[in-house]
Design a protein around this motif. Sequence first.
Motif, short mmCIF file in Angstrom:
data_model
loop_
_atom_site.label_atom_id
_atom_site.label_comp_id
_atom_site.label_asym_id
_atom_site.label_seq_id
_atom_site.Cartn_x
_atom_site.Cartn_y
_atom_site.Cartn_z
N VAL A 1 -10.67 0.58 0.89
CA VAL A 1 -11.84 0.29 0.06
C VAL A 1 -12.40 -1.10 0.32
O VAL A 1 -13.62 -1.29 0.39
N GLU A 2 -11.52 -2.08 0.49
CA GLU A 2 -11.99 -3.45 0.78
C GLU A 2 -12.81 -3.49 2.06
O GLU A 2 -13.85 -4.14 2.13
N ALA B 1 -16.99 -4.25 2.61
CA ALA B 1 -17.46 -5.29 3.53
C ALA B 1 -18.30 -4.74 4.67
O ALA B 1 -18.93 -5.51 5.42
N THR B 2 -18.36 -3.43 4.80
CA THR B 2 -19.08 -2.78 5.91
C THR B 2 -20.56 -2.62 5.59
O THR B 2 -20.93 -2.38 4.44
N LYS B 3 -21.39 -2.75 6.62
CA LYS B 3 -22.82 -2.51 6.43
C LYS B 3 -23.01 -1.04 6.10
O LYS B 3 -22.55 -0.15 6.81
N ALA B 4 -23.69 -0.75 5.00
CA ALA B 4 -23.87 0.62 4.53
C ALA B 4 -24.67 1.44 5.53
O ALA B 4 -25.60 0.93 6.17
N GLU C 1 -27.80 -3.85 4.23
CA GLU C 1 -26.92 -4.47 3.25
C GLU C 1 -25.51 -3.92 3.37
O GLU C 1 -25.30 -2.80 3.86
N THR C 2 -24.52 -4.68 2.90
CA THR C 2 -23.16 -4.16 2.84
C THR C 2 -23.04 -3.20 1.66
O THR C 2 -23.86 -3.22 0.74
N VAL C 3 -21.99 -2.40 1.68
CA VAL C 3 -21.74 -1.50 0.56
C VAL C 3 -21.53 -2.31 -0.72
O VAL C 3 -21.99 -1.93 -1.79
N ASP C 4 -20.84 -3.44 -0.60
CA ASP C 4 -20.59 -4.30 -1.76
C ASP C 4 -21.89 -4.81 -2.35
O ASP C 4 -22.06 -4.84 -3.58
N ALA C 5 -22.84 -5.20 -1.50
CA ALA C 5 -24.13 -5.69 -1.98
C ALA C 5 -24.90 -4.58 -2.70
O ALA C 5 -25.52 -4.81 -3.74
N LYS D 1 -17.27 1.05 -9.77
CA LYS D 1 -16.26 0.70 -8.78
C LYS D 1 -16.08 1.84 -7.79
O LYS D 1 -16.04 3.01 -8.19
N VAL D 2 -15.99 1.48 -6.52
CA VAL D 2 -15.57 2.45 -5.51
C VAL D 2 -14.05 2.46 -5.59
O VAL D 2 -13.41 1.48 -5.22
N ARG D 3 -13.47 3.54 -6.07
CA ARG D 3 -12.04 3.56 -6.36
C ARG D 3 -11.19 3.93 -5.16
O ARG D 3 -10.17 3.29 -4.87
N ARG D 4 -11.57 5.01 -4.45
CA ARG D 4 -10.72 5.51 -3.36
C ARG D 4 -11.51 6.48 -2.49
O ARG D 4 -12.54 7.01 -2.91
#
Length: 304
Positions: A109-110, A114-117, A122-126, A140-143
Motif C-alpha cells: 500500500v505504501e 507513492a506511485t503516479k496514479a 498526481e500520485t495516488v496519495d495526492a 484509507k486505501v487498506r489493502r
Amino acid sequence: MAFTAKDVVALREKTGCGMMDCKKALTEADGDMEKAIDILREKGLAASVKKAGRIAAEGVAYAKVSDCGKVAVAIEVNAETDFVAKNEDFKKFVETCADTVIHTNPADVEALLATKAYGSEETVDALLKDKILTIGENMKVRRFARYEGAVVSYVHGGGRISVIVNFETSDEIAAKEEFQEYGKNVAMQIAAVNPTYLHESDVPADVVAKEKAILKEQIVNDGKPEAIAEKIVVGRLGKFFKEICLVDQVYVKDSNMTVQQYTDSVGKALGGEIKILSFVRFEKGEGLEKREDDFASEVASMVK
C-alpha cells in the motif's frame, strides 16, 4: 536535530499524511515532531490531518480484471460512512487505484500511495488527500491483491465483498466462455462460504492441533470414553476440513459434488485440466472498528 525513518513513520501515524510529506516536514522542522505537524497544517493538509483520526470502516471492496484478461486485482478502500461508497468521485478513485495496481504492480500500500496514479500526473496519495478534502470524510486505501495468468474477479453486494481467483490451465481453455462461467461460480462460492484455505495441506499444524483439542474436549464432555473420543475426533476433523478448505467444500450450486469435483468435471468437458492455484476474498470493513453514529446528538449540535 536529526531524525530517523521511525520518526517519519510516527509522524505519518499521528497525522495520516503521506510518507514523503512527513519526511519533507521533518526536514523543514529540523526533526522537531510538533513543529513538523504545524508545518503540515500550514501547507493546507489540516483538513485531512483532522479527518485522519476518524474511523474509516465503510467504503468498498472492489475487484476487476484487466482489459487483456491476464491480470486481476482486488482492493479495499475505506471511508467513514456507507454513503460515500455510492459517490461517483469515490468510485472513480477506487477504480483508478485498481488500474494503478494492474499497470504498475506496486509492492504494498505504501508503494501504491507513492506511485503516479494511472491516467494522472498526481500520485495516488495526492488524489486520496484531494478526495478527503472534497468529499469531507477520512478515507484509507487498506489493502490489495494482484494475480497474473488465468484469472477471474467477482464483486458481491455492490462492493461488500470482492474476490479474485487464480487458475492454472491452458490458454485455449482460459479463453472459453465456459471457463469464465466456471471461474465466476468458484468466485461466488468463495464469496458465499468464505473458505479459509485452499487445500487441507495448507492448514497450519497449530490450527489442526487446536481444533483436535476442542473436538476431544467436546466429546469427553458428552460422556464418551477418551479412547473412543480419539476415533470420533478423526471423523469430525474431516468435516472441519470440508468446511474451511475450498476444494473440499460442497459446491453450493450442486450439493452432490465438491468444488474439486466440479473443477475436474469442467476441465474434462473443456478438453483439458483446471487447477485452482489461489484466491483472495476481501470483505469491506472486516476486522475494523465500526463507527457508531448518534444522529440525534449530531443534529442537536448543529442547531446550538
